[in-house]
Design an enzyme around this catalytic site. Sequence first.
Site, PDB file in Angstrom:
ATOM      1  N   ARG A  51      -2.780  -2.820  -2.981  1.00 27.14           N
ATOM      2  CA  ARG A  51      -1.875  -1.811  -2.364  1.00 27.14           C
ATOM      3  C   ARG A  51      -2.513  -0.774  -1.582  1.00 27.14           C
ATOM      4  O   ARG A  51      -3.730  -0.401  -1.860  1.00 27.14           O
ATOM      5  CB  ARG A  51      -1.277  -0.970  -3.508  1.00 27.14           C
ATOM      6  CG  ARG A  51      -0.538  -1.899  -4.753  1.00 27.14           C
ATOM      7  CD  ARG A  51      -0.005  -1.113  -5.551  1.00 27.14           C
ATOM      8  NE  ARG A  51       0.374  -2.222  -6.792  1.00 27.14           N
ATOM      9  CZ  ARG A  51       0.619  -1.826  -8.075  1.00 27.14           C
ATOM     10  NH1 ARG A  51       0.855  -0.599  -8.276  1.00 27.14           N
ATOM     11  NH2 ARG A  51       1.226  -2.587  -8.852  1.00 27.14           N
ATOM     12  N   ASP A  53      -1.308   3.000  -0.054  1.00 25.46           N
ATOM     13  CA  ASP A  53      -0.414   3.924  -0.645  1.00 25.46           C
ATOM     14  C   ASP A  53       0.411   4.203   0.913  1.00 25.46           C
ATOM     15  O   ASP A  53      -0.175   4.097   1.919  1.00 25.46           O
ATOM     16  CB  ASP A  53      -0.938   5.460  -0.971  1.00 25.46           C
ATOM     17  CG  ASP A  53      -1.235   5.373  -2.299  1.00 25.46           C
ATOM     18  OD1 ASP A  53      -0.572   4.569  -3.217  1.00 25.46           O
ATOM     19  OD2 ASP A  53      -1.778   6.196  -2.915  1.00 25.46           O
ATOM     20  N   TYR A 112     -13.591   0.265   2.730  1.00 24.34           N
ATOM     21  CA  TYR A 112     -12.622   1.366   3.084  1.00 24.34           C
ATOM     22  C   TYR A 112     -13.474   2.466   4.013  1.00 24.34           C
ATOM     23  O   TYR A 112     -14.435   2.675   3.818  1.00 24.34           O
ATOM     24  CB  TYR A 112     -12.137   2.200   2.002  1.00 24.34           C
ATOM     25  CG  TYR A 112     -11.003   1.503   1.208  1.00 24.34           C
ATOM     26  CD1 TYR A 112      -9.872   1.680   1.669  1.00 24.34           C
ATOM     27  CD2 TYR A 112     -11.245   0.916  -0.083  1.00 24.34           C
ATOM     28  CE1 TYR A 112      -8.622   1.029   0.865  1.00 24.34           C
ATOM     29  CE2 TYR A 112     -10.255   0.220  -0.611  1.00 24.34           C
ATOM     30  CZ  TYR A 112      -8.852   0.383  -0.238  1.00 24.34           C
ATOM     31  OH  TYR A 112      -7.829  -0.196  -1.099  1.00 24.34           O
ATOM     32  N   ARG A 201     -10.180   8.625  -1.392  1.00 19.78           N
ATOM     33  CA  ARG A 201      -9.841   9.901  -0.829  1.00 19.78           C
ATOM     34  C   ARG A 201     -10.306  10.955  -1.833  1.00 19.78           C
ATOM     35  O   ARG A 201     -10.484  12.118  -1.171  1.00 19.78           O
ATOM     36  CB  ARG A 201      -8.323   9.880  -0.957  1.00 19.78           C
ATOM     37  CG  ARG A 201      -7.543   9.049   0.293  1.00 19.78           C
ATOM     38  CD  ARG A 201      -6.094   8.800  -0.026  1.00 19.78           C
ATOM     39  NE  ARG A 201      -5.461   9.953  -0.188  1.00 19.78           N
ATOM     40  CZ  ARG A 201      -4.128   9.924  -0.452  1.00 19.78           C
ATOM     41  NH1 ARG A 201      -3.352   8.971  -0.831  1.00 19.78           N
ATOM     42  NH2 ARG A 201      -3.575  11.038  -0.490  1.00 19.78           N
TER      43      ARG A 201
END
Lengths: 262, 262
Positions: A51, A53, A112, A201
């Site tokens: 997933r 966000d 990422y 994050r």
Amino acid sequence: MTRYKLTMAYDGHLFHGFQIQPNQRTVQGAIEEALMKLTKGKRVVVHGSGRTDAGVHAKGQVIHFDYPGKTIPAKNMMLALNSLMPTDTVFFDSEIVDDDFHVQYSTKGKWYRYIVDQHHFVDPFRRFYTGHYPYPLDVKKMQQAAQDLIGEHDFTSFAASGGQIKDKVRTIYYVNIQEDPKEKKIIFDFIGNGFLYNMVRILVAALLEIGNGKRPVDDFPRVIAAKDRQEVRGTAPASGLYLYHVFYDKVPTKYRLDVKNN
Amino acid sequence: MTRYKLTMAYDGHLFHGFQIQPNQRTVQGAIEEALMKLTKGKRVVVHGSGRTDAGVHAKGQVIHFDYPGKTIPAKNMMLALNSLMPTDTVFFDSEIVDDDFHVQYSTKGKWYRYIVDQHHFVDPFRRFYTGHYPYPLDVKKMQQAAQDLIGEHDFTSFAASGGQIKDKVRTIYYVNIQEDPKEKKIIFDFIGNGFLYNMVRILVAALLEIGNGKRPVDDFPRVIAAKDRQEVRGTAPASGLYLYHVFYDKVPTKYRLDVKNN
């Protein structure tokens, strides 16, 4: 029935994340809607590598689905979906795969990227595509601290609470932090075997604290050992985060050189 | 009363252009609304160096206004407005100017940039910020043809009809077309003493036809002489256009070297 694997980019700022949800605009929902046009109303379930966000982008999200109709060449499936999908998404690679391929369980690693904008004021052209951090940053300090993240660790301190996954042990293979002074950008790259909910994050938020001198450069071994989310309270905004690449072959050695504990 | 000159960037994709209009979100409207908060309700009229259409961006739009209250240092005015304005706009330069400075009538030249995206499919991250042209382009041909635009000409053939301005003679000082093959971008720069309504977008449409072989490379002298908008029917989309810089001093010689007729 034919299994298709497709690679896509999306601008996440107008999506409520990847995963389908009632009454929300989601990436999975948009793909299933497009597929429904091809199947004339039959739902095809779309699986994502993971997933993302709300507001998070992808440069290399991977999906698979089982197409119930006649087999279509992989390239034509991509062209058909691109013509049916909204313009904030694009498929750029496509193949037919074996039935035992699973886009989530077959992953060998994920990459990422996080982009920080260092302009004094928010750059209007970057407001949806970067996290804004106008304060001074010592990139060398962040790079030094990042070395302590590499390897196999319990990343409980860097995971948002509330997730269902109990095993918080992950391996980070590679962290790279590069500055683009001309563009006033800082680019954080993380490659690992998997990442916990909000982990990238939270890692970026902690690294920014180190770069700004608010946290000691050698703090990460202590934070990791504490296994306590309270050790890192910040979470960098979704707008700067990109699912950059998903590895289905072994992560290349050049991204594993730094691994110490594994 | 103090006259302020400010330089700003804006992402035009959510604005209905620069010029204020009832019931539309405009850049001028947003600035006047912010100023009204500073003046506690008194309208201050904002002047722009020129209008930009719906969807057109600015990297260097310049505005002026007469502030009726106590004089505020120029930098503080900029900070105050940035804090009151929406995030798709930003002011990055600010000064107090003489009362005879006028942001529109004092211009010595304007620089427009147009960015074309050459990806096969629309890049989701560029859909609001480029014009999409997936067909082959010969950049050398476009560069060669662009030389015929430089100088003082009647640009009637390159102006949208319906404008109120009768004098269609303008001088183009400089045209540069650069390719970024890695990024699959082509960047068109135009510097001139002024541009007619839609002129840059029509010029780009015509240049793309030349680059794609649909129009002869030596067609522009004929098109200019025809003084007929029907000679160039296309208009490149607003999304690729940026008001890049406005000159209030003489346009630097490096941008005027190519001028033949003037």
